[in-house]
Design a protein around this motif. Structure first.
Motif, PDB file in Angstrom:
ATOM      1  N   VAL A 165      19.352   7.300   5.997  1.00 58.12           N
ATOM      2  CA  VAL A 165      18.316   8.263   6.327  1.00 58.12           C
ATOM      3  C   VAL A 165      17.135   7.532   6.953  1.00 58.12           C
ATOM      4  O   VAL A 165      16.714   6.480   6.467  1.00 58.12           O
ATOM      5  N   VAL A 166      16.601   8.085   8.032  1.00 58.06           N
ATOM      6  CA  VAL A 166      15.428   7.513   8.687  1.00 58.06           C
ATOM      7  C   VAL A 166      14.187   8.145   8.066  1.00 58.06           C
ATOM      8  O   VAL A 166      14.109   9.364   7.911  1.00 58.06           O
ATOM      9  N   ILE A 167      13.222   7.308   7.698  1.00 61.73           N
ATOM     10  CA  ILE A 167      11.953   7.762   7.136  1.00 61.73           C
ATOM     11  C   ILE A 167      10.853   7.377   8.122  1.00 61.73           C
ATOM     12  O   ILE A 167      10.728   6.217   8.495  1.00 61.73           O
ATOM     13  N   HIS A 168      10.056   8.360   8.543  1.00 63.78           N
ATOM     14  CA  HIS A 168       8.948   8.130   9.468  1.00 63.78           C
ATOM     15  C   HIS A 168       7.644   8.074   8.678  1.00 63.78           C
ATOM     16  O   HIS A 168       7.429   8.883   7.768  1.00 63.78           O
ATOM     17  N   TYR A 169       6.766   7.137   9.026  1.00 62.62           N
ATOM     18  CA  TYR A 169       5.459   7.014   8.371  1.00 62.62           C
ATOM     19  C   TYR A 169       4.465   6.413   9.345  1.00 62.62           C
ATOM     20  O   TYR A 169       4.837   5.915  10.404  1.00 62.62           O
ATOM     21  N   ALA A 170       3.199   6.472   8.987  1.00 63.28           N
ATOM     22  CA  ALA A 170       2.141   5.880   9.810  1.00 63.28           C
ATOM     23  C   ALA A 170       1.442   4.794   8.993  1.00 63.28           C
ATOM     24  O   ALA A 170       1.167   4.982   7.803  1.00 63.28           O
ATOM     25  N   ASP A 171       1.160   3.650   9.629  1.00 63.54           N
ATOM     26  CA  ASP A 171       0.465   2.569   8.938  1.00 63.54           C
ATOM     27  C   ASP A 171      -1.042   2.832   8.889  1.00 63.54           C
ATOM     28  O   ASP A 171      -1.500   3.901   9.300  1.00 63.54           O
ATOM     29  N   GLN A 172      -1.830   1.846   8.423  1.00 63.70           N
ATOM     30  CA  GLN A 172      -3.267   2.042   8.249  1.00 63.70           C
ATOM     31  C   GLN A 172      -3.993   2.248   9.575  1.00 63.70           C
ATOM     32  O   GLN A 172      -5.089   2.777   9.604  1.00 63.70           O
ATOM     33  N   GLY A 195      -2.645   4.059  12.029  1.00 65.79           N
ATOM     34  CA  GLY A 195      -2.124   5.289  12.603  1.00 65.79           C
ATOM     35  C   GLY A 195      -0.908   5.100  13.492  1.00 65.79           C
ATOM     36  O   GLY A 195      -0.418   6.056  14.091  1.00 65.79           O
ATOM     37  N   THR A 196      -0.404   3.877  13.569  1.00 65.14           N
ATOM     38  CA  THR A 196       0.786   3.599  14.374  1.00 65.14           C
ATOM     39  C   THR A 196       2.017   4.193  13.690  1.00 65.14           C
ATOM     40  O   THR A 196       2.232   3.990  12.497  1.00 65.14           O
ATOM     41  N   LYS A 197       2.814   4.929  14.448  1.00 68.61           N
ATOM     42  CA  LYS A 197       4.025   5.537  13.909  1.00 68.61           C
ATOM     43  C   LYS A 197       5.091   4.465  13.708  1.00 68.61           C
ATOM     44  O   LYS A 197       5.346   3.653  14.592  1.00 68.61           O
ATOM     45  N   ARG A 198       5.702   4.469  12.559  1.00 70.57           N
ATOM     46  CA  ARG A 198       6.751   3.506  12.210  1.00 70.57           C
ATOM     47  C   ARG A 198       7.896   4.251  11.554  1.00 70.57           C
ATOM     48  O   ARG A 198       7.753   5.397  11.145  1.00 70.57           O
ATOM     49  N   HIS A 199       9.022   3.578  11.420  1.00 64.12           N
ATOM     50  CA  HIS A 199      10.154   4.167  10.700  1.00 64.12           C
ATOM     51  C   HIS A 199      10.997   3.065  10.072  1.00 64.12           C
ATOM     52  O   HIS A 199      11.004   1.928  10.535  1.00 64.12           O
ATOM     53  N   ILE A 200      11.663   3.424   8.996  1.00 67.98           N
ATOM     54  CA  ILE A 200      12.622   2.539   8.345  1.00 67.98           C
ATOM     55  C   ILE A 200      13.882   3.356   8.089  1.00 67.98           C
ATOM     56  O   ILE A 200      13.840   4.590   8.028  1.00 67.98           O
ATOM     57  N   THR A 201      14.984   2.670   7.924  1.00 64.48           N
ATOM     58  CA  THR A 201      16.246   3.313   7.576  1.00 64.48           C
ATOM     59  C   THR A 201      16.603   2.880   6.167  1.00 64.48           C
ATOM     60  O   THR A 201      16.616   1.684   5.860  1.00 64.48           O
ATOM     61  N   VAL A 202      16.870   3.861   5.312  1.00 66.63           N
ATOM     62  CA  VAL A 202      17.179   3.574   3.915  1.00 66.63           C
ATOM     63  C   VAL A 202      18.476   4.265   3.533  1.00 66.63           C
ATOM     64  O   VAL A 202      18.930   5.189   4.209  1.00 66.63           O
ATOM     65  N   ASP A 203      19.036   3.838   2.432  1.00 70.68           N
ATOM     66  CA  ASP A 203      20.221   4.483   1.898  1.00 70.68           C
ATOM     67  C   ASP A 203      19.820   5.818   1.277  1.00 70.68           C
ATOM     68  O   ASP A 203      18.736   5.944   0.709  1.00 70.68           O
ATOM     69  N   LYS A 223       0.858  -1.191   0.000  1.00 64.72           N
ATOM     70  CA  LYS A 223       0.000   0.000   0.000  1.00 64.72           C
ATOM     71  C   LYS A 223       0.894   1.240   0.000  1.00 64.72           C
ATOM     72  O   LYS A 223       1.845   1.327   0.764  1.00 64.72           O
ATOM     73  N   PRO A 224       0.559   2.213  -0.854  1.00 65.77           N
ATOM     74  CA  PRO A 224       1.358   3.449  -0.858  1.00 65.77           C
ATOM     75  C   PRO A 224       1.041   4.316   0.357  1.00 65.77           C
ATOM     76  O   PRO A 224      -0.084   4.328   0.849  1.00 65.77           O
ATOM     77  N   VAL A 225       2.031   5.011   0.852  1.00 71.97           N
ATOM     78  CA  VAL A 225       1.876   5.921   1.972  1.00 71.97           C
ATOM     79  C   VAL A 225       2.949   7.005   1.848  1.00 71.97           C
ATOM     80  O   VAL A 225       3.993   6.770   1.253  1.00 71.97           O
ATOM     81  N   MET A 226       2.644   8.173   2.364  1.00 84.03           N
ATOM     82  CA  MET A 226       3.641   9.247   2.377  1.00 84.03           C
ATOM     83  C   MET A 226       4.322   9.257   3.739  1.00 84.03           C
ATOM     84  O   MET A 226       3.671   9.208   4.770  1.00 84.03           O
ATOM     85  N   GLY A 227       5.630   9.313   3.706  1.00 84.53           N
ATOM     86  CA  GLY A 227       6.421   9.398   4.929  1.00 84.53           C
ATOM     87  C   GLY A 227       7.115  10.748   4.989  1.00 84.53           C
ATOM     88  O   GLY A 227       6.936  11.605   4.133  1.00 84.53           O
ATOM     89  N   VAL A 237       6.083   2.419   0.012  1.00 79.92           N
ATOM     90  CA  VAL A 237       5.151   1.317  -0.152  1.00 79.92           C
ATOM     91  C   VAL A 237       5.403   0.403   1.038  1.00 79.92           C
ATOM     92  O   VAL A 237       6.540   0.043   1.316  1.00 79.92           O
ATOM     93  N   TYR A 238       4.340   0.046   1.774  1.00 82.47           N
ATOM     94  CA  TYR A 238       4.511  -0.809   2.941  1.00 82.47           C
ATOM     95  C   TYR A 238       3.551  -1.982   2.890  1.00 82.47           C
ATOM     96  O   TYR A 238       2.574  -1.987   2.156  1.00 82.47           O
ATOM     97  N   ASP A 239       3.849  -2.995   3.698  1.00 79.90           N
ATOM     98  CA  ASP A 239       3.062  -4.220   3.770  1.00 79.90           C
ATOM     99  C   ASP A 239       2.027  -4.085   4.886  1.00 79.90           C
ATOM    100  O   ASP A 239       2.393  -3.993   6.049  1.00 79.90           O
ATOM    101  N   PRO A 240       0.721  -4.055   4.566  1.00 76.82           N
ATOM    102  CA  PRO A 240      -0.292  -3.933   5.610  1.00 76.82           C
ATOM    103  C   PRO A 240      -0.292  -5.107   6.598  1.00 76.82           C
ATOM    104  O   PRO A 240      -0.631  -4.946   7.753  1.00 76.82           O
TER     105      PRO A 240
END
Length: 127
Positions: free
Chosen positions: A49-56, A58-66, A31-35, A82-85
């Motif tokens: 770089v750390v990217i912060h986003y919220a899942d479906q 509303g839980t706050k999550r983050h990933i680290t990407v190059d 599912k697409p989401v804006m972080g 794009v995240y896995d629901p």
């Protein structure tokens, strides 16, 4: 002898294919989401770089990407993900998600395995 020649090729190809499985799963179920771009730090030879986003839910999550996997320049800039629901902690940036398969690390390993197999086949053909 043949097993010794082809083992590195098979190992590289299998590891590459396994590395590409999450991307394939996200192509089907993601599912697409804006972080939002967060802080950056020096990682293993590159900038992470750390990217912060919220899942479906509303839980706050983050990933680290190059750093090469995002287009944003400043902290707080929007980043498409794009995240896995089913497993909301699994996500990747849209830039990484839409890159051709051969430009990913997994794709590189698959190609490397094919090149190794081809190189191992030349002496067998010429013998």
């Amino acid at each position: 002898m043949t097993l010794l020649l082809y083992s590195p090729a098979a190992i590289a190809a299998v590891i590459g294919l396994l590395m590409m499985l999450p991307r394939r799963f996200l192509k089907r179920h993601g599912k697409p989401v804006m972080g939002e771009r967060g802080s950056a730090s020096a990682g293993t030879g590159s900038l992470d770089v750390v990217i912060h986003y919220a899942d479906q839910h509303g839980t706050k999550r983050h990933i680290t990407v190059d750093f090469s996997d995002i287009d944003s320049e400043e902290r707080g800039d929007p980043v498409a993900l794009v995240y896995d629901p089913g497993r909301p902690g699994r996500a990747m940036t849209l830039k990484e998600f839409t890159a051709p398969w051969w430009r990913t690390v997994g794709g590189f390993l698959v190609i490397l395995g094919m090149v190794i197999a081809l190189g191992a086949s030349v002496p067998l053909v010429l013998a």
